[in-house]
Design a protein around this motif. Structure first.
Motif, PDB file in Angstrom:
ATOM      1  N   GLU A 246       0.601  -1.146   0.100  1.00 45.82           N
ATOM      2  CA  GLU A 246      -0.001   0.006   0.076  1.00 45.82           C
ATOM      3  C   GLU A 246       0.791   1.028  -0.006  1.00 45.82           C
ATOM      4  OE1 GLU A 246      -4.133   1.713   2.152  1.00 45.82           O
ATOM      5  OE2 GLU A 246      -2.768  -0.029   3.315  1.00 45.82           O
ATOM      6  N   THR A 247       0.581   2.046  -0.998  1.00 50.76           N
ATOM      7  CA  THR A 247       1.560   3.211  -1.182  1.00 50.76           C
ATOM      8  C   THR A 247       0.591   4.688  -0.962  1.00 50.76           C
ATOM      9  OG1 THR A 247       2.589   2.038  -2.711  1.00 50.76           O
ATOM     10  CG2 THR A 247       2.969   4.344  -2.882  1.00 50.76           C
ATOM     11  N   CYS A 248       1.484   5.675  -0.271  1.00 50.95           N
ATOM     12  CA  CYS A 248       1.006   6.918  -0.404  1.00 50.95           C
ATOM     13  C   CYS A 248       1.909   7.772  -0.831  1.00 50.95           C
ATOM     14  CB  CYS A 248       0.621   7.433   1.102  1.00 50.95           C
ATOM     15  SG  CYS A 248      -0.582   6.644   1.798  1.00 50.95           S
ATOM     16  N   LEU A 249       1.827   8.838  -1.776  1.00 48.70           N
ATOM     17  CA  LEU A 249       2.672   9.974  -1.957  1.00 48.70           C
ATOM     18  C   LEU A 249       2.705  10.959  -1.213  1.00 48.70           C
ATOM     19  CD1 LEU A 249       2.340  10.056  -6.073  1.00 48.70           C
ATOM     20  CD2 LEU A 249       4.050   9.117  -4.652  1.00 48.70           C
ATOM     21  N   ILE A 250       3.844  11.615  -0.786  1.00 52.95           N
ATOM     22  CA  ILE A 250       4.182  12.630   0.226  1.00 52.95           C
ATOM     23  C   ILE A 250       4.401  14.002  -0.480  1.00 52.95           C
ATOM     24  CG2 ILE A 250       5.395  13.357   2.082  1.00 52.95           C
ATOM     25  CD1 ILE A 250       5.410  10.875   3.266  1.00 52.95           C
ATOM     26  N   HIS A 251       3.695  15.011  -0.366  1.00 53.46           N
ATOM     27  CA  HIS A 251       4.154  16.212  -0.952  1.00 53.46           C
ATOM     28  C   HIS A 251       4.165  17.236   0.094  1.00 53.46           C
ATOM     29  CE1 HIS A 251       3.377  14.967  -5.070  1.00 53.46           C
ATOM     30  NE2 HIS A 251       2.356  14.265  -4.653  1.00 53.46           N
ATOM     31  N   ASN A 252       3.811  17.087   1.427  1.00 50.67           N
ATOM     32  CA  ASN A 252       3.769  17.974   2.521  1.00 50.67           C
ATOM     33  C   ASN A 252       3.629  17.448   3.691  1.00 50.67           C
ATOM     34  OD1 ASN A 252       0.770  17.843   2.551  1.00 50.67           O
ATOM     35  ND2 ASN A 252       1.016  19.187   0.581  1.00 50.67           N
ATOM     36  N   ASP A 253       3.511  18.011   4.881  1.00 46.46           N
ATOM     37  CA  ASP A 253       3.350  17.364   5.838  1.00 46.46           C
ATOM     38  C   ASP A 253       2.011  16.689   6.221  1.00 46.46           C
ATOM     39  OD1 ASP A 253       5.693  18.446   6.699  1.00 46.46           O
ATOM     40  OD2 ASP A 253       5.134  19.908   8.127  1.00 46.46           O
ATOM     41  N   MET A 254       0.969  17.307   5.486  1.00 44.85           N
ATOM     42  CA  MET A 254      -0.519  16.612   5.855  1.00 44.85           C
ATOM     43  C   MET A 254      -0.356  15.521   4.896  1.00 44.85           C
ATOM     44  SD  MET A 254      -3.999  18.267   4.643  1.00 44.85           S
ATOM     45  CE  MET A 254      -3.781  19.712   5.423  1.00 44.85           C
ATOM     46  N   ASP A 255       0.280  15.278   3.924  1.00 42.95           N
ATOM     47  CA  ASP A 255       0.446  14.047   3.273  1.00 42.95           C
ATOM     48  C   ASP A 255       1.113  12.960   3.975  1.00 42.95           C
ATOM     49  OD1 ASP A 255      -0.943  14.909   0.937  1.00 42.95           O
ATOM     50  OD2 ASP A 255       1.123  15.152  -0.113  1.00 42.95           O
ATOM     51  N   ALA A 256       2.115  13.448   4.843  1.00 40.44           N
ATOM     52  CA  ALA A 256       2.903  12.671   5.782  1.00 40.44           C
ATOM     53  C   ALA A 256       2.304  11.970   6.762  1.00 40.44           C
ATOM     54  CB  ALA A 256       4.208  13.343   6.349  1.00 40.44           C
ATOM     55  N   ARG A 257       1.311  12.886   7.306  1.00 37.24           N
ATOM     56  CA  ARG A 257       0.283  12.585   8.491  1.00 37.24           C
ATOM     57  C   ARG A 257      -0.711  11.403   7.854  1.00 37.24           C
ATOM     58  NH1 ARG A 257       1.105  18.089   9.810  1.00 37.24           N
ATOM     59  NH2 ARG A 257       1.955  18.142  11.901  1.00 37.24           N
ATOM     60  N   THR A 258      -1.228  11.658   6.941  1.00 31.66           N
ATOM     61  CA  THR A 258      -2.020  10.731   6.210  1.00 31.66           C
ATOM     62  C   THR A 258      -1.556   9.334   5.826  1.00 31.66           C
ATOM     63  OG1 THR A 258      -3.153  12.646   4.963  1.00 31.66           O
ATOM     64  CG2 THR A 258      -3.629  10.327   4.151  1.00 31.66           C
ATOM     65  N   ALA A 259      -0.262   9.567   5.590  1.00 33.18           N
ATOM     66  CA  ALA A 259       0.439   8.136   5.434  1.00 33.18           C
ATOM     67  C   ALA A 259       0.546   7.346   6.570  1.00 33.18           C
ATOM     68  CB  ALA A 259       1.852   8.366   4.724  1.00 33.18           C
ATOM     69  N   VAL A 260       0.887   8.102   7.770  1.00 31.35           N
ATOM     70  CA  VAL A 260       0.820   7.430   9.257  1.00 31.35           C
ATOM     71  C   VAL A 260      -0.509   6.797   9.495  1.00 31.35           C
ATOM     72  CG1 VAL A 260       1.010   7.825  11.509  1.00 31.35           C
ATOM     73  CG2 VAL A 260       2.601   8.808   9.852  1.00 31.35           C
ATOM     74  N   THR A 261      -1.553   7.325   8.901  1.00 33.34           N
ATOM     75  CA  THR A 261      -3.041   6.870   9.386  1.00 33.34           C
ATOM     76  C   THR A 261      -3.204   5.613   8.499  1.00 33.34           C
ATOM     77  OG1 THR A 261      -3.505   9.001  10.073  1.00 33.34           O
ATOM     78  CG2 THR A 261      -5.348   7.515   9.593  1.00 33.34           C
ATOM     79  N   ILE A 262      -2.828   5.791   7.230  1.00 30.48           N
ATOM     80  CA  ILE A 262      -3.277   4.784   6.308  1.00 30.48           C
ATOM     81  C   ILE A 262      -2.330   3.579   6.459  1.00 30.48           C
ATOM     82  CG2 ILE A 262      -3.313   4.066   3.667  1.00 30.48           C
ATOM     83  CD1 ILE A 262      -4.445   6.864   3.462  1.00 30.48           C
ATOM     84  N   ILE A 263      -1.068   3.832   6.498  1.00 27.75           N
ATOM     85  CA  ILE A 263      -0.035   2.642   6.499  1.00 27.75           C
ATOM     86  C   ILE A 263       0.547   2.393   7.727  1.00 27.75           C
ATOM     87  CG2 ILE A 263       2.304   2.151   5.560  1.00 27.75           C
ATOM     88  CD1 ILE A 263       1.950   4.089   3.148  1.00 27.75           C
ATOM     89  N   GLY A 264       0.826   3.144   8.675  1.00 27.43           N
ATOM     90  CA  GLY A 264       1.152   2.770   9.819  1.00 27.43           C
ATOM     91  C   GLY A 264       2.583   2.554   9.829  1.00 27.43           C
ATOM     92  N   PHE A 265       3.256   1.675  10.840  1.00 20.06           N
ATOM     93  CA  PHE A 265       4.844   1.475  10.893  1.00 20.06           C
ATOM     94  C   PHE A 265       4.840  -0.095  11.141  1.00 20.06           C
ATOM     95  CE2 PHE A 265       4.336   5.752  12.473  1.00 20.06           C
ATOM     96  CZ  PHE A 265       5.207   6.296  11.702  1.00 20.06           C
ATOM     97  N   PRO A 266       5.899  -0.711  10.480  1.00 20.83           N
ATOM     98  CA  PRO A 266       7.082  -0.211   9.837  1.00 20.83           C
ATOM     99  C   PRO A 266       6.462   0.226   8.590  1.00 20.83           C
ATOM    100  CG  PRO A 266       6.935  -2.693   9.688  1.00 20.83           C
ATOM    101  CD  PRO A 266       5.918  -2.298  10.409  1.00 20.83           C
ATOM    102  N   MET A 267       7.391   1.297   8.034  1.00 15.32           N
ATOM    103  CA  MET A 267       7.293   1.669   6.462  1.00 15.32           C
ATOM    104  C   MET A 267       8.615   2.063   6.000  1.00 15.32           C
ATOM    105  SD  MET A 267       5.930   5.584   6.824  1.00 15.32           S
ATOM    106  CE  MET A 267       4.374   5.295   7.600  1.00 15.32           C
TER     107      MET A 267
END
Length: 246
Positions: A173-194
């Protein structure tokens, strides 16, 4: 004992070259390079582009197999430029269009029973040769040249997910990060480890494994200047979820 202390003779010997003599660089340093002379070889040589640690490993493996090796680089301080298992030539560029001209010049100075074989060491070289292969096709062998149109899009990591979907392969599962908001979204969707990877080849870092959201946010901020879309004040990075399989 290092590889070059084992006593294995280099694949290119004086009898195989016509005037391609290793000599000290004019700077007086210990770097070695070849004069632009004529190569008269009994078998097709391998052309290794890039003499970093990866390139040096290729040079060693090919030479151990009895293959004549010629290597190209721009930086005389890299480890592979000091090897005696390859004849090294310094050229202006190993990544961009000037590489094509250097290869054509080199080909004109090689006499061998078949075309030389190219070995590349990074994605920029792959892109340059893949896009302009028509200029080199009748002069060199390249293992993936017949499928360049398939390979080139895969250099962009954000295209891998679609390719995996088309071929039925599992993809994290993949997210693209362009800013801090995208980074927070990735944490919610993917979690850790990443795993974080730059979308574009040869970005400012290879991979990063954040262990929490704060680390991810700090990494996003620190590496904004290193990535391709810095003009947008963004950080295009691909975040993948680990897939563990036995």
């Amino acid at each position: 004992m290092t590889f070059e202390e084992r006593g294995t003779p280099p694949a290119i010997s004086d009898s195989m070259l016509q005037g391609a003599v290793l000599h000290q660089a004019q700077s007086g340093s210990n770097e070695k390079k070849c004069t632009r002379k004529h190569y008269r070889l009994q078998s097709p040589p391998a052309i290794v582009i890039g003499t970093c640690a990866h390139g040096l490993a290729l040079i060693h493996a090919l030479s151990n197999a009895g293959v004549s090796v010629i290597s190209l680089d721009t930086n005389p301080t890299l480890p592979g430029t000091r090897t005696r298992f390859s004849c090294v030539e310094l050229i202006p560029d190993i990544n961009g269009p000037a590489l094509l001209d250097a290869l054509l010049d080199l080909h004109a100075r090689i006499e061998a029973p078949d075309k030389p074989v190219l070995f590349l060491n990074n994605d920029r070289m792959v892109r340059t040769l893949g896009v302009h292969w028509h200029r080199l096709a009748d002069k060199f062998h390249l293992s993936w040249s017949a499928c360049a149109n398939t390979l080139l899009p895969l250099l962009e990591k954000d295209s891998l997910e679609l390719r995996c979907q088309q071929t039925g392969l599992r993809y994290p599962e993949t997210c693209l990060i362009h800013n801090d908001m995208d980074a927070r979204t990735a944490v919610t969707i993917i979690g850790f480890p990443m795993i974080i990877k730059p979308v574009r080849p040869l970005g400012g870092f290879k991979t990063f494994l954040p262990t929490n959201a704060d680390e991810l946010l700090r990494w996003t901020e620190i590496h904004q200047p290193d990535l391709p879309f810095r003009a947008c004040a963004s950080i295009p990075a691909m975040i993948e979820q680990f897939i563990f399989q036995r």
